[in-house]
Motif scaffolding. Structure first.
Motif, short mmCIF file in Angstrom:
data_model
loop_
_atom_site.label_atom_id
_atom_site.label_comp_id
_atom_site.label_asym_id
_atom_site.label_seq_id
_atom_site.Cartn_x
_atom_site.Cartn_y
_atom_site.Cartn_z
N CYS A 1 -7.67 5.83 3.47
CA CYS A 1 -6.32 5.30 3.28
C CYS A 1 -6.09 4.16 4.26
O CYS A 1 -5.61 4.35 5.37
CB CYS A 1 -5.28 6.41 3.51
SG CYS A 1 -3.57 5.82 3.52
N ARG A 2 -6.49 2.96 3.84
CA ARG A 2 -6.26 1.74 4.62
C ARG A 2 -5.93 0.61 3.65
O ARG A 2 -6.21 0.69 2.46
CB ARG A 2 -7.51 1.37 5.45
CG ARG A 2 -7.97 2.44 6.42
CD ARG A 2 -6.93 2.76 7.48
NE ARG A 2 -6.69 1.66 8.39
CZ ARG A 2 -7.30 1.51 9.55
NH1 ARG A 2 -8.18 2.38 9.96
NH2 ARG A 2 -6.99 0.48 10.33
N ALA B 1 -14.85 1.96 2.89
CA ALA B 1 -13.48 1.47 2.70
C ALA B 1 -12.83 2.04 1.45
O ALA B 1 -11.61 2.17 1.39
CB ALA B 1 -13.49 -0.05 2.64
N ALA B 2 -13.64 2.37 0.45
CA ALA B 2 -13.10 2.88 -0.81
C ALA B 2 -12.64 4.32 -0.73
O ALA B 2 -11.94 4.80 -1.62
CB ALA B 2 -14.15 2.75 -1.92
N ASP C 1 -7.34 -2.26 3.47
CA ASP C 1 -8.42 -3.23 3.31
C ASP C 1 -8.98 -3.31 1.90
O ASP C 1 -9.27 -4.39 1.40
CB ASP C 1 -9.54 -2.90 4.30
CG ASP C 1 -9.03 -2.83 5.73
OD1 ASP C 1 -8.60 -3.86 6.25
OD2 ASP C 1 -9.02 -1.72 6.29
N MET C 2 -9.14 -2.16 1.22
CA MET C 2 -9.76 -2.21 -0.10
C MET C 2 -8.77 -2.74 -1.14
O MET C 2 -9.17 -3.45 -2.07
CB MET C 2 -10.24 -0.82 -0.50
CG MET C 2 -11.40 -0.85 -1.47
SD MET C 2 -12.87 -1.62 -0.77
CE MET C 2 -13.20 -2.88 -1.99
N VAL C 3 -7.50 -2.42 -1.00
CA VAL C 3 -6.49 -2.98 -1.91
C VAL C 3 -6.41 -4.49 -1.72
O VAL C 3 -6.38 -5.26 -2.70
CB VAL C 3 -5.12 -2.33 -1.66
CG1 VAL C 3 -4.04 -3.01 -2.49
CG2 VAL C 3 -5.17 -0.83 -2.00
N ARG D 1 -5.39 8.16 -0.49
CA ARG D 1 -6.65 7.44 -0.66
C ARG D 1 -6.85 6.90 -2.06
O ARG D 1 -7.74 6.07 -2.28
CB ARG D 1 -7.81 8.39 -0.31
CG ARG D 1 -7.87 8.76 1.16
CD ARG D 1 -8.80 9.91 1.42
NE ARG D 1 -8.90 10.22 2.85
CZ ARG D 1 -9.19 11.41 3.33
NH1 ARG D 1 -9.41 12.42 2.51
NH2 ARG D 1 -9.28 11.60 4.64
N LEU E 1 0.84 -1.20 0.00
CA LEU E 1 0.00 0.00 0.00
C LEU E 1 0.87 1.25 0.00
O LEU E 1 0.59 2.21 -0.73
CB LEU E 1 -0.93 0.01 1.21
CG LEU E 1 -1.77 1.30 1.37
CD1 LEU E 1 -2.71 1.49 0.20
CD2 LEU E 1 -2.54 1.29 2.69
N SER F 1 -7.06 2.96 -2.66
CA SER F 1 -8.32 2.33 -2.25
C SER F 1 -9.42 2.59 -3.26
O SER F 1 -10.19 1.69 -3.62
CB SER F 1 -8.75 2.86 -0.87
OG SER F 1 -7.84 2.48 0.14
N THR G 1 -11.22 -0.21 -5.78
CA THR G 1 -12.66 -0.43 -5.81
C THR G 1 -13.19 -0.38 -7.24
O THR G 1 -14.03 -1.21 -7.63
CB THR G 1 -13.37 0.63 -4.96
OG1 THR G 1 -12.82 0.63 -3.64
CG2 THR G 1 -14.86 0.35 -4.87
#
Length: 565
Positions: free
Chosen positions: A136-137, A132-133, A139-141, A84, A64, A87, A91
């Motif tokens: 900046c985390r 989530a989209a 999880d979505m990637v 961001r 990420l 992510s 999505t």
């Protein structure tokens, strides 16, 4: 006409996620904690195991952060947009891949495009996916890589007639592993393995293909582990063990998102909003065509491939993340596209069988879209304190922020779209066009998110950001001056303030500066004075009027000097 609706769908998806990425300031500790890793990579030139916040090493693999760095070349640095962007793009690509998956494989070719459009629209407008989209985390990637790997390995099986290695699916699994560790390989292999066996494939071939693919996908991760261990040593090894093995087995040295087994079911119900409401309303009238939920082994194996793969992905993901004590709603993101497929079938069934239910549901969404637009305009146009006297401080703060927000031209377009979508929904209800009612209900959902993303979120959430603390510190300190923090909790940091100060905030514990500025939580004030009151002359400079978004405590800024009185 099909191309027209497909174009509108993906134009709406892009408009939902991309234009607003930089409008909301960081307002939780999670986003700047990820972004600051990319920032430290650029500052130090270390792309393997950079340190930030005075010596912290990253909790997760670097994929990420690498993506954020790549996006920063386009945005001129690491900021809210570049942080961001991975992510949001993940999505969009996941939605495109899932649309193609449904469109090309749905058994009823006359309805395949319709089902694909509705399934994709439901996926991206489920609240958990939308949330989530836009942050900046990792999880979505991770989710996009897992879902993409499952779809590509399935496609390879369809082409060859038996399980075999998908090169691009393998690459996506490798990216998933480099995003969050071995779970990025284990989960898709479990889904695919069970699905292939349900389709009647040979056990040993299935096991061999997936074992080979899974182990090969670890190659890049293992190389990174080796290089990172050379830098981080035992501290890094302990962290990797705890984050991967300890989290799954419940043996972590600290509690991390520990929740009961039913927590995942609650988060799915909440995460599928607003479609949860449609499911409840249509519970007693839906007749699943060709879908039986475990009445017999034969019925399960007789499911159409699209339904069987989707059901397998939902059940395996849910069980997989129910086992460990550590549970978070975002862990379940890989099941949302597949669950959205069943949700789309359900909504189509409702639209065909009950005009009343689909009209009530879509009418409610149309009403919410109009209300969101009208309330936003009203609050922005009036004196909030006079309109809502006696509110709690935090609520008054958020409403005041929305009232003071300067609505952009694009924001006004979103507000207009919400009103139009709502009125068109009611027009379709009056005409008795059930498919049109469902379509405009989904359009109202998109428009509602547009109002949130363009105006409500930037205004309300930005008011929580610690950027205001950073600006106070910028006033007192030089651009390259270190700022200190005192927090007794060993894993807590002022991540947001640190990000906006270009990673200049470090713990004072273990250091002996002669003078400078230090931030102290209100709950740590007594301990701070006991520990440093005899060592330094302490002068309070500033006390924040609001709680920090990172520590959720009031912060006091001290100037300290070893020149004792």
């Amino acid at each position: 006409m099909k191309r027209y609706f497909t174009f509108l769908l993906f134009a709406a998806i892009l408009f939902t996620f991309i234009p607003w990425l930089g409008d909301t300031l960081f307002n939780t500790k999670g986003e700047p904690r990820e972004a600051i890793v990319a920032l430290s990579m650029i500052k130090t030139g270390d792309y393997i195991l950079p340190t930030s916040c005075g010596g912290d090493i990253p909790y997760k693999p670097p994929f990420l952060a690498w993506l954020i760095v790549a996006c920063s070349w386009l945005t001129g640095g690491v900021n809210e947009i570049s942080a961001r962007m991975p992510s949001a793009l993940a999505t969009v690509f996941m939605a495109a891949g899932f649309y193609i998956f449904i469109y090309r494989r749905y058994a009823d070719r006359d309805r395949a495009h319709f089902v694909a459009v509705i399934s994709t629209a439901v996926t991206v407008t489920a609240f958990e996916v939308f949330r989530a989209a836009t942050v900046c985390r990792v999880d979505m990637v991770l989710t996009a890589c897992i879902v993409g790997a499952v779809l590509l390995f399935n496609r390879r099986r369809e082409i060859g007639g038996k399980p075999s290695v998908s090169v691009f699916g393998l690459l996506l699994m490798a990216c998933a592993v480099l995003t969050k560790g071995p779970v990025g390989m284990v989960l898709p292999c479990l889904i695919l393995g069970i699905y292939f066996l349900l389709r009647g494939d040979n056990f040993w071939r299935t096991f061999g293909v997936l074992a080979f693919s899974g182990l090969l996908s670890l190659a890049g991760y293992v190389a990174w582990l080796y290089l990172a261990f050379k830098q981080g040593g035992q501290q890094f090894a302990d962290l990797v063990w705890e984050e991967n093995i300890g989290r799954m087995t419940g043996t972590m040295s600290y509690e991390s998102h520990v929740n009961p087994f039913y927590y995942n079911f609650i988060t799915i119900i909440a995460g599928m909003v607003p479609y949860t409401l449609a499911a409840v309303m249509g519970l007693f009238i839906v007749k699943w065509r060709g879908f039986s939920i475990g009445k017999s082994w034969a019925a399960l194996k007789s499911l159409r491939p699209v339904s069987l793969l989707s059901l397998t992905a939902v059940v395996v993901t849910l069980i997989f993340y129910t086992i460990p004590a550590s549970k978070r709603s975002v862990y379940l993101l890989p099941l949302y596209p597949f669950l959205s497929y069943f949700t789309a079938l359900m909504m189509i069934e409702i639209a065909e069988r009950s005009r009343r239910i689909i009209s009530i549901y879509s009418g409610l969404l149309g009403t919410l879209a109009i209300l969101a637009a009208v309330v936003t305009v009203v609050i922005n146009a009036v004196n909030v304190d006079e309109l809502f006297p006696g509110l709690k401080p935090d609520v008054a703060r958020y409403l005041s922020a929305l009232g003071e927000w300067n609505i952009s031209f694009a924001g006004w377009i979103c507000i207009a779209c919400a009103c139009i979508a709502g009125f068109c929904t009611f027009s379709a209800i009056r005409r008795g066009d059930n498919s049109g009612v469902m379509g405009w209900g989904i359009a109202s959902t998109f428009a509602l998110y547009w109002v949130m993303a363009s105006t409500i979120q930037p205004a309300v959430l930005s008011s929580k950001s610690d950027i205001y603390f950073a600006r106070v510190l910028q006033h007192y300190t030089a651009d390259d001056e270190t700022v200190y923090q005192y927090i007794r909790e060993p894993m807590l940091r002022y991540y947001t303030t640190g990000f906006y100060l270009n990673d200049r905030v470090v713990p004072i514990q273990g250091r002996s500066p002669k003078q400078g500025y230090v931030m102290v939580n209100e709950c740590d004030m007594e301990d701070f004075r006991k520990e440093y009151g005899e060592k330094y002359h302490l002068s309070p400079i500033y006390t924040s009027p609001f709680k920090s978004c990172d520590t959720r405590r009031i912060m006091t800024l001290f100037y300290f000097s070893s020149d004792l009185r």
